[in-house]
Design an enzyme around this catalytic site. Structure first.
Site, PDB file in Angstrom:
ATOM      1  N   ASP A  85      -3.839   7.280   5.146  1.00 50.03           N
ATOM      2  CA  ASP A  85      -3.429   5.891   5.368  1.00 50.03           C
ATOM      3  C   ASP A  85      -4.133   5.340   6.610  1.00 50.03           C
ATOM      4  O   ASP A  85      -4.537   6.092   7.497  1.00 50.03           O
ATOM      5  CB  ASP A  85      -1.905   5.840   5.542  1.00 50.03           C
ATOM      6  CG  ASP A  85      -1.357   4.432   5.421  1.00 50.03           C
ATOM      7  OD1 ASP A  85      -2.117   3.521   5.031  1.00 50.03           O
ATOM      8  OD2 ASP A  85      -0.168   4.228   5.706  1.00 50.03           O
ATOM      9  N   GLU A  86      -4.258   4.021   6.703  1.00 52.62           N
ATOM     10  CA  GLU A  86      -4.853   3.334   7.868  1.00 52.62           C
ATOM     11  C   GLU A  86      -6.230   3.906   8.211  1.00 52.62           C
ATOM     12  O   GLU A  86      -6.553   4.167   9.379  1.00 52.62           O
ATOM     13  CB  GLU A  86      -3.917   3.434   9.091  1.00 52.62           C
ATOM     14  CG  GLU A  86      -2.510   2.912   8.859  1.00 52.62           C
ATOM     15  CD  GLU A  86      -2.434   1.393   8.770  1.00 52.62           C
ATOM     16  OE1 GLU A  86      -3.490   0.744   8.789  1.00 52.62           O
ATOM     17  OE2 GLU A  86      -1.312   0.864   8.681  1.00 52.62           O
ATOM     18  N   ARG A 100       2.234 -10.620  10.574  1.00 50.70           N
ATOM     19  CA  ARG A 100       3.534  -9.956  10.803  1.00 50.70           C
ATOM     20  C   ARG A 100       4.682 -10.870  10.355  1.00 50.70           C
ATOM     21  O   ARG A 100       5.808 -10.411  10.178  1.00 50.70           O
ATOM     22  CB  ARG A 100       3.738  -9.618  12.294  1.00 50.70           C
ATOM     23  CG  ARG A 100       2.778  -8.622  12.931  1.00 50.70           C
ATOM     24  CD  ARG A 100       2.551  -7.388  12.108  1.00 50.70           C
ATOM     25  NE  ARG A 100       1.373  -7.549  11.260  1.00 50.70           N
ATOM     26  CZ  ARG A 100       1.081  -6.768  10.238  1.00 50.70           C
ATOM     27  NH1 ARG A 100       1.886  -5.776   9.910  1.00 50.70           N
ATOM     28  NH2 ARG A 100      -0.006  -6.970   9.509  1.00 50.70           N
ATOM     29  N   GLN A 159      -7.984  -5.177   9.645  1.00 55.93           N
ATOM     30  CA  GLN A 159      -6.920  -4.766  10.562  1.00 55.93           C
ATOM     31  C   GLN A 159      -7.362  -3.618  11.477  1.00 55.93           C
ATOM     32  O   GLN A 159      -6.536  -2.890  12.012  1.00 55.93           O
ATOM     33  CB  GLN A 159      -5.673  -4.360   9.782  1.00 55.93           C
ATOM     34  CG  GLN A 159      -5.046  -5.504   9.001  1.00 55.93           C
ATOM     35  CD  GLN A 159      -3.725  -5.127   8.360  1.00 55.93           C
ATOM     36  OE1 GLN A 159      -2.708  -4.963   9.034  1.00 55.93           O
ATOM     37  NE2 GLN A 159      -3.731  -4.966   7.041  1.00 55.93           N
ATOM     38  N   LYS A 169       0.826  -1.214   0.000  1.00 57.51           N
ATOM     39  CA  LYS A 169       0.000   0.000   0.000  1.00 57.51           C
ATOM     40  C   LYS A 169       0.861   1.265   0.000  1.00 57.51           C
ATOM     41  O   LYS A 169       0.523   2.242  -0.684  1.00 57.51           O
ATOM     42  CB  LYS A 169      -0.933   0.014   1.208  1.00 57.51           C
ATOM     43  CG  LYS A 169      -0.220   0.008   2.544  1.00 57.51           C
ATOM     44  CD  LYS A 169      -1.162   0.259   3.690  1.00 57.51           C
ATOM     45  CE  LYS A 169      -0.350   0.344   4.977  1.00 57.51           C
ATOM     46  NZ  LYS A 169      -1.077   0.904   6.088  1.00 57.51           N
ATOM     47  N   THR A 170       1.969   1.274   0.758  1.00 58.31           N
ATOM     48  CA  THR A 170       2.821   2.468   0.789  1.00 58.31           C
ATOM     49  C   THR A 170       3.424   2.728  -0.585  1.00 58.31           C
ATOM     50  O   THR A 170       3.493   3.875  -1.047  1.00 58.31           O
ATOM     51  CB  THR A 170       3.940   2.316   1.845  1.00 58.31           C
ATOM     52  OG1 THR A 170       3.356   2.040   3.116  1.00 58.31           O
ATOM     53  CG2 THR A 170       4.772   3.584   1.933  1.00 58.31           C
TER      54      THR A 170
END
Length: 742
Positions: free
Chosen positions: A222-223, A603, A253, A32-33
């Site tokens: 973002d997020e 993770r 998430q 995504k980044t």
């Protein structure tokens, strides 16, 4: 440079979708980044000035990473607004907060400062002269309640109206109003105020809103799944003119509901923003197929998802290693042994992370690592800026920057010792309140307040004002404060057993180094900007992935990070998921715990260990929890039970051997969880106390009854305390203990 060369089809589609509202449903590890930064670069390529693009993140670490990536793609990226919600809002407030009644030199209170101010507030409201009945739990509970009001953009006045005849809500409204009055008097904002006051500014001053909504042709967030109501409204306002809003998030998430995040923000995006487009990023570049399939299997049990399935071209990878230890101590030993064995084969310590649901779970892992020389670091422990000596220096700096900061003034008025005791501070505070002036301003009237003992207070005033009048670099201000105040000399002179003067002085020296570094990075750096940067630092911002040490952190702290090998420990009912989620009336808390589990699993890049224990010590007594219900949701073909072949132990009937098969592990899911592995005895003489009872003692605070011992005349009660007042065991006689059951 071809911006699209390394993008997959869905990422490319997201980069090209520049006009109108866009929701990027980006799964864990889906790049995504990379997609966001390439989208920004593409906009600049199309002639959009960087100054007309706003990118908002949740952590400074994410903001730094985004800035670095953007700078590698375009020129003049430093002129673009990239920062956290709080940093972006502070930037707006520094320019125009005077329009809503604050001075531009406002202070930002951290959580410890907020707790102190709330303690003052509650003591005043309760007309109490003692702290015995005011516990930290109550202070934090009230701060949390008020924080939720601010997150929902509810003012003290509206809070009171909504309270109606509800006694608890009226108490919250009264505390909220008084707390805000104290903040305003100190020209200070707490963390929740930063966004709340920015929204207030934009709503009450259309000209200010117009200047920002006109400036930012494109807004990216973002997020987005972690936004609360205030953050949602801020984003809506800033993007209101051009409607070119791109939000990136993953409802799977969303793990911060407990602190106000509203998952409906992302679920309702298409309803809230007309003509919006949704693009799913489902290709995962991080994890093996096995790890990803396990994560997909677990999260599929949640209802109301927006719907996506992660996939990867990565190898199948190893099966997920399951380990059930006899005890929590043996669980820690297992983790330690696995890492040391891998390290002997050439693995780096930084490749490993140990994740847990609660901070307290780190203790046994720390002990096992420390005893065996295994390098580790904790994310989420005592922060550098929370150390006493650092807080003292920062209080000096804050008072120099903002003389209205009463908490800062009270903290350092007698640091180092100047002979200004509690009674004098109380008199000055009363004078301050009576005359509606700051504590520091009241110090100037010390002769009137304290008579012949005013010398030290007046010298303190002169010292602060002298530095305030000088134009000095931040590092020189710090040096002047620590040496001219006598702070260093006092630290050196302290000889008590708990004092490590050398370490404390090194910490202060590190603060000076931080200031020098800040000055190099910011031309014409001001004290206000330095304090602002420190106030907005989070634990995760200090994480350096290049340090060769195993990381210990909560799952919440691990969000956004990845590791070659991950251990998820304490994978048991009542721990993960938490007991309150298991006992909740609705499914939302349990579903958030499941999302947290999904975050924990994703993770891991190559290896994943999931461990639990048949028994563990909690509050001084032994408990036995069933393995986490989430374990049953992972397909058995993806897992492999691993045991400890070095040791052989006898097991109680409710324990599962670490050498037994997966089928045996699953048998215990049908059993009801046991709270104790013994029947708690009751006091025969009084009949009112049981082992495991939570009780409150006026002097020692809240504790748990660990043992009951009958004597010829009474019942002896042994209580284990672990709170901000006292930690350890105490003995009491039942007839005179004056215990309050919780």
């Amino acid at each position: 440079m071809d911006l699209f060369e390394t993008l997959n089809p869905m990422q490319k589609e997201a980069v090209l979708a520049t006009e109108g509202p866009l929701l990027l449903l980006a799964g864990a590890g889906s790049g995504k980044t990379k997609t966001l930064t390439h989208r920004i670069a593409y906009l600049v390529e199309q002639g959009i000035p960087p100054t007309r693009i706003l990118a908002i993140t949740f952590t400074n670490k994410a903001a730094r990473e985004m800035k670095e990536r953007i700078s590698s793609l375009i020129e003049n990226s430093e002129r673009m607004w990239v920062g956290t919600f709080h940093a972006t809002c502070v930037r707006i407030l520094r320019r125009d907060i005077d329009l809503i009644g604050y001075d531009k030199s406002f202070a930002i209170y951290d959580y410890a400062d907020s707790e102190k101010l709330m303690k003052e507030t509650l003591l005043e409201l309760n007309n109490s002269e003692t702290l015995l009945n005011l516990r930290l739990k109550e202070i934090r509970s009230m701060l949390s309640a008020i924080g939720r009001k601010k997150d929902s953009l509810i003012t003290p006045e509206i809070c009171l109206e909504l309270a109606a005849d509800n006694y608890n809500e009226k108490q919250i409204a009264a505390a909220y109003k008084s707390y805000q009055r104290k903040l305003k008097k100190a020209n200070a904002l707490d963390f929740d105020d930063i966004i709340f006051k920015t929204v207030e500014l934009l709503r009450e001053h259309p000209d200010i809103l117009n200047s920002y909504s006109d400036r930012f042709l494109y807004v990216m967030v973002d997020e987005y799944q972690d936004t609360n109501t205030a953050q949602y409204e801020l984003v809506r306002l800033l993007s209101s003119k051009y409607n070119n809003l791109c939000v990136v998030g993953d409802d799977d998430q969303s793990i911060y509901g407990w602190r106000g995040a509203n998952i409906e923000n992302i679920r309702n995006f298409e309803k809230d923003f007309r003509n919006s487009q949704v693009i799913k990023l489902e290709q995962n570049y991080r994890s093996t197929k096995t790890i990803l399939n396990a994560a997909n299997a677990v999260i599929s049990n949640n209802n109301g998802r927006t719907g996506k399935t992660l996939w990867t071209e990565n190898p199948e990878g190893e099966k997920i290693h399951l380990h059930r230890a006899d005890t929590d101590i043996m669980e820690a030993e297992f983790v330690k042994d696995q890492i040391l064995t891998a390290a002997k084969s050439g693995a780096a310590y930084k490749d490993f992370a140990v994740l847990y649901r609660m901070n307290a779970q780190s203790r046994l892992i720390e002990e096992a690592f420390f005893k065996n020389g295994l390098p580790y670091r904790i994310v989420g422990g005592i922060r550098f800026y929370e150390r006493k000596e650092i807080k003292d220096v920062l209080a000096y700096l804050s008072l120099i920057n903002n003389p209205a900061n009463d908490l800062a003034a009270k903290r350092i008025i007698n640091v180092p010792k100047r002979g200004i005791g509690t009674t004098s501070v109380q008199k000055i505070s009363e004078y301050s309140d009576k005359n509606n002036i700051s504590f520091f301003e009241a110090l100037k009237f010390s002769k009137e307040i304290m008579g012949g003992r005013a010398g030290a207070a007046l010298r303190f005033v002169s010292f602060i004002e002298e530095i305030s009048e000088q134009v000095l670099p931040v590092s020189e201000i710090i040096l002047k404060v620590i040496h001219d105040s006598g702070l260093i000399e006092e630290i050196k002179s302290e000889k008590n057993s708990d004092n490590n003067s050398e370490e404390r002085i090194k910490n202060i020296e590190e603060l000076v180094s931080k200031a020098v570094e800040f000055e190099k990075q910011h031309e014409e750096a001001t004290l206000a900007e330095f304090l602002e940067e420190i106030a907005l630092v989070a634990d995760i911002d200090n994480y350096n992935e290049n340090d060769d040490a195993t990381v210990l952190m909560t799952v919440h702290s691990a969000k956004g990070l990845e590791f070659k090998t991950v251990f998820i420990i304490g994978f048991e009912n009542n721990l993960f998921p938490a007991a309150r989620a298991l006992n909740a009336e609705d499914d939302e808390q349990l579903e958030e715990e499941r999302r947290l589990c999904y975050v924990a699993i994703t993770r891991a890049r190559e290896k994943l260990f999931i461990t639990n224990a048949a028994t563990r010590m909690t509050y001084g007594y032994t408990v036995s929890n069933n393995p986490s219900l989430f374990l049953k949701e992972i397909p058995s073909e993806l897992t492999l039970s691993v045991g400890d072949k070095k040791k052989s132990h006898k097991h109680s009937p409710n324990q599962i051997s670490t050498r037994e098969s997966r089928q045996n592990v699953e048998k215990i899911f049908s059993k009801k969880p046991e709270v104790f592995n013994f029947k708690p005895p009751v006091s025969k003489k009084t009949g009112q106390y049981y082992i495991g009872d939570k009780v409150f003692h006026q002097k020692y605070g809240e504790g748990i009854i660990k043992q009951l011992r009958e004597t010829s005349i009474d019942t002896e009660i042994i209580i284990y305390f672990n709170n901000e007042t006292f930690t350890g065991e105490k003995k009491f006689l039942s007839s005179v203990a004056k215990l309050e059951k919780r």
